[in-house]
Write a protein that holds these residues in place. Structure first.
Motif, PDB file in Angstrom:
ATOM      1  N   GLY A  82      38.532  36.806  51.774  1.00 45.07           N
ATOM      2  CA  GLY A  82      38.783  38.230  51.923  1.00 45.07           C
ATOM      3  C   GLY A  82      39.969  38.446  52.826  1.00 45.07           C
ATOM      4  O   GLY A  82      40.546  37.513  53.389  1.00 45.07           O
ATOM      5  N   SER A 129      35.850  47.160  40.175  1.00 48.48           N
ATOM      6  CA  SER A 129      36.245  47.759  41.447  1.00 48.48           C
ATOM      7  C   SER A 129      35.153  48.663  42.003  1.00 48.48           C
ATOM      8  O   SER A 129      35.110  48.924  43.208  1.00 48.48           O
ATOM      9  CB  SER A 129      37.532  48.564  41.260  1.00 48.48           C
ATOM     10  OG  SER A 129      37.360  49.565  40.261  1.00 48.48           O
ATOM     11  N   ASN A 186      29.302  46.247  46.710  1.00 52.01           N
ATOM     12  CA  ASN A 186      30.634  46.831  46.489  1.00 52.01           C
ATOM     13  C   ASN A 186      31.760  45.845  46.747  1.00 52.01           C
ATOM     14  O   ASN A 186      32.921  46.243  46.838  1.00 52.01           O
ATOM     15  CB  ASN A 186      30.810  48.065  47.378  1.00 52.01           C
ATOM     16  CG  ASN A 186      30.613  47.752  48.854  1.00 52.01           C
ATOM     17  OD1 ASN A 186      30.264  46.628  49.209  1.00 52.01           O
ATOM     18  ND2 ASN A 186      30.819  48.744  49.694  1.00 52.01           N
ATOM     19  N   GLN A 187      31.466  44.547  46.888  1.00 49.44           N
ATOM     20  CA  GLN A 187      32.515  43.555  47.054  1.00 49.44           C
ATOM     21  C   GLN A 187      32.009  42.201  46.570  1.00 49.44           C
ATOM     22  O   GLN A 187      30.824  42.015  46.307  1.00 49.44           O
ATOM     23  CB  GLN A 187      32.934  43.440  48.524  1.00 49.44           C
ATOM     24  CG  GLN A 187      31.901  42.756  49.424  1.00 49.44           C
ATOM     25  CD  GLN A 187      32.426  42.560  50.830  1.00 49.44           C
ATOM     26  OE1 GLN A 187      32.484  43.495  51.605  1.00 49.44           O
ATOM     27  NE2 GLN A 187      32.795  41.333  51.152  1.00 49.44           N
ATOM     28  N   ARG A 188      32.945  41.248  46.431  1.00 47.03           N
ATOM     29  CA  ARG A 188      32.584  39.886  46.045  1.00 47.03           C
ATOM     30  C   ARG A 188      32.371  39.052  47.303  1.00 47.03           C
ATOM     31  O   ARG A 188      33.054  39.226  48.311  1.00 47.03           O
ATOM     32  CB  ARG A 188      33.669  39.277  45.168  1.00 47.03           C
ATOM     33  CG  ARG A 188      33.830  39.979  43.834  1.00 47.03           C
ATOM     34  CD  ARG A 188      34.961  39.394  43.024  1.00 47.03           C
ATOM     35  NE  ARG A 188      34.714  37.993  42.677  1.00 47.03           N
ATOM     36  CZ  ARG A 188      35.587  37.232  42.020  1.00 47.03           C
ATOM     37  NH1 ARG A 188      36.758  37.731  41.673  1.00 47.03           N
ATOM     38  NH2 ARG A 188      35.290  35.985  41.730  1.00 47.03           N
TER      39      ARG A 188
END
Length: 703
Positions: free
Chosen positions: A187, A328, A218-220
């Motif tokens: 990240g 996204s 909401n993210q990897r």
């Protein structure tokens, strides 16, 4: 290092410097050092204490501060003001000096390290000089070099498939001894954690456990693990294989299917497709393996449909698969489960269609499995609605038998039982029976209509007044069967909704559903067929001057790219009881025309086209129309090679059926009555005249 200052003063052109020895200066780096408080203090052997009021610079590494061996890295020192000289320091010692043109001071400078090895690793700072003043030191930059040791392994202790808000324990381990392990999450911020290594007697490996979370959808979450030696804290091992946590989110779940089917012969090729929503950026195919770490395959292609190709299917590929997609907006829900079954001889989990095998370790590289025997009781010929039993038997020690029906892709499995069978070479064999009695068929309908544009969402609803435990949806020509548990409605119906996501040309086809009871292998009779038709993409201009261009523009991806026309005879407004003909026609070749009424639950009408007067057409005749036929109609074209892919819709036509006119016929009746009276009076006059004439004739004759 802070060093004890010697009494000797060495005068240099730049001024006085003292050489010191002593403690680590880094422990004081956040303190304010002044000439009065620490006179003559120096950094390392040649680093003077800087007492100027210039702002401290910023030190960065490009492309990153964590670099692999045998690569390149550049140190960037940014002063934000013009400076003539920049100094770089490593581990408290002056490392390099970059002098700029005295006439053109630079706001920043760079120092390239063209070949990265272990010696490059360390803690770096920079400073600058301008107009005789020296700046403060930049914040320390840890330059880490990876690849010095063999890579460790990284795994999730339970599963890397998690729910939003959960915590996960990650295990980093290696057979080599290292002082500690480092876990890094990819990240923009490059967060990492350190743990001392511990020896695990049961595995014979050195390890560290990292608890991470809570994870959000909401993210990897992609992690890597490194090992290091405490004597060289900036020298790390090669990174482990990346481990990505798959988060079960709340976005629309993707669809999953296998081609040519989920039951495939050993060594055959197959493709698993995952299709998310239109915003899906990447999809993951996850396989569940009992008592082992889950394995994941990832692939990314243009569009929202992702292909996972297996060129040669083996026993290792059998199991249950699910798709996860990320965009996204976050993570999707997991797809429905796809069970992959491999048949045939070889190192396989399932034998030829009919049996499943217990895994038994054998010394041979290729296992040879005996196919079972299938018989029908009481007879292979039964009357409609009657019951029959299929018996699967074998002399081999199998745990389960699987029954399949090719045309409907019916599958069922049951545990085996020992039965007496004197007619076989062995006194006992394993057998199981599958009753196939027919129960009442459910109904299948679409909530969005039979004809849909590409990209629209589609939900099919299967329902019955019989209390089925679940429903199965099957598309004709495919092997995948979707199953959903049923829900009870307020009206007493059992029902299940099957969401097919956003439709594409591959969605078109013929569907039917079945009702299933959990405590029985019996499925209901099939519902009536439901046709789902998909309309074409945007119309391309036709090149009428070139036959080749015309042919290529008429079709794209199997879809007809023409727009037919629709007209009404004798008129679009008619009275109830009259006859109406809807004419669908096209100047280009169309095999079949489809007439659809907006809002109707009935399937659209189909007619084969006829060539007439240089055009292709079909007449949809309606006799003695009534008001319920009023509405908006559209016409589509299709080809026999792709019955469920339609052209664009014609311009809609509004048909209005009105009731017969109720007019006042009083005057008309009076006129008719007057005429009748006049005719009657005329007849009477003629009769009287005829009688008068006869009397005169008789009178003349007597004379």
């Amino acid at each position: 290092m802070i060093r004890t200052c010697s009494s000797a003063l060495i005068r240099r052109p730049q001024g006085l410097r003292q050489f010191c020895r002593g403690e680590d200066l880094l422990s004081l780096r956040d303190k304010s050092l002044t000439k009065n408080s620490l006179p003559g203090l120096t950094l390392g052997l040649w680093i003077p204490v800087l007492t100027g009021s210039l702002p401290k610079p910023t030190l960065r590494a490009h492309p990153d501060s964590v670099v692999s061996m045998r690569t390149k890295v550049t140190l960037l020192c940014d002063a934000n003001i013009g400076a003539n000289k920049y100094m770089f320091y490593k581990n408290g010692h002056q490392y390099a000096i970059v002098t700029n043109n005295q006439q053109k001071p630079e706001n920043k400078t760079k120092f390239a390290l063209s070949y990265v090895d272990q010696q490059i690793a360390g803690q770096y700072q920079c400073s600058y000089k301008t107009q005789g003043k020296s700046s403060d030191f930049s914040d320390p930059l840890e330059l880490v070099v990876t690849g010095a040791y063999g890579k460790p392994s990284l795994s999730a202790q339970t599963s890397h498939v998690v729910t939003s808000g959960d915590y996960v324990t990650l295990l980093c381990e290696s057979r080599q001894y290292y002082h500690g392990f480092i876990l890094m999450v990819e990240g923009p911020q490059k967060l990492f954690w350190k743990q001392d290594s511990q020896y695990n007697l049961s595995t014979g490996k050195f390890q560290a456990l990292f608890s991470v979370g809570p994870v959000s959808p909401n993210q990897r979450w992609i992690y890597k693990c490194y090992s290091y030696d405490k004597n060289k804290p900036q020298v790390w091992s090669e990174p482990s294989e990346p481990l990505e946590l798959l988060v079960s989110g709340n976005l629309q779940k993707p669809t999953i299917k296998a081609e040519p089917g989920s039951v495939i012969t050993s060594r055959g090729a197959m493709t698993i497709w995952c299709q998310g929503n239109l915003d899906a950026e990447i999809c993951f195919l996850n396989k569940e393996v009992i008592s082992e770490t889950w394995s994941t395959q990832t692939s990314q292609e243009p569009g929202n449909k992702v292909k996972f190709f297996i060129p040669s299917v083996t026993e290792e590929h059998t199991g249950h698969y699910r798709c996860y997609c990320y965009s996204s907006a976050g993570w999707s829900e997991p797809s429905d489960t796809l069970e992959l079954v491999v048949t045939g001889e070889g190192t396989v989990r399932f034998s030829t269609p009919g049996s499943a095998l217990r895994s038994i370790p054998l010394p041979q590289r290729i296992y040879w499995y005996y196919k079972p025997m299938l018989s029908v009781l009481p007879s292979p010929v039964v009357t409609m609605g009657g019951n029959m039993t299929l018996q699967c038997a074998s002399q081999s020690d199998y745990d389960k038998f699987i029954l399949t029906k090719e045309d409907q892709k019916f599958t069922s499995s049951l545990d085996t039982q020992y039965i007496n069978s004197s007619g076989l070479t062995k006194s006992q064999s394993i057998a199981v029976t599958f009753p196939l009695g027919l129960s009442k068929k459910p109904s299948l309908l679409t909530l969005q209509g039979h004809i849909l544009d590409s990209g629209m969402s589609l939900i099919l609803q299967c329902s019955s007044d019989i209390n089925y435990d679940r429903f199965a949806l099957y598309k004709v020509g495919e092997s995948n069967i979707m199953q959903h548990p049923s829900q009870r409605t307020d009206t007493g119906l059992s029902m299940a909704n099957f969401s097919l996501g956003r439709v594409s040309p591959s969605t078109g086809g013929q569907y039917r559903c079945y009702g299933v009871h959990n405590l029985s292998s019996e499925w209901s009779a099939s519902s009536d067929f439901l046709d789902i038709l998909i309309t074409g993409e945007d119309l391309h201009r036709l090149n009428q001057n070139k036959e080749a261009s015309l042919s290529s523009s008429l079709f794209s991806s199997g879809q007809l790219r023409v727009t037919p026309s629709l007209s009404v005879k004798p008129n679009s407004t008619v009275h109830s009881g009259e006859n109406v003909t809807l004419l669908c026609w096209s100047m280009y070749s169309v095999d079949t025309f489809i007439l659809s009424k907006e809002g109707s639950v009935q399937p659209p009408l189909r007619l084969k086209s006829k060539s007439q007067d240089g055009q292709f057409q079909a007449e949809f005749s309606m006799s003695a129309v009534t008001s319920h036929l009023s509405g908006t109609y559209r016409c589509y074209g299709s080809q026999d090679s792709s019955l469920y892919l339609l052209s664009h819709a014609s311009v809609p036509v509004e048909l209005t059926v009105s009731a017969p006119e109720n007019r006042d016929h009083t005057m008309e009746n009076l006129v008719r009555m007057g005429i009748a009276v006049m005719v009657l009076v005329a007849l009477l006059i003629l009769v009287f005249e005829a009688r008068g004439s006869q009397r005169q004739i008789h009178h003349t004759t007597r004379r």
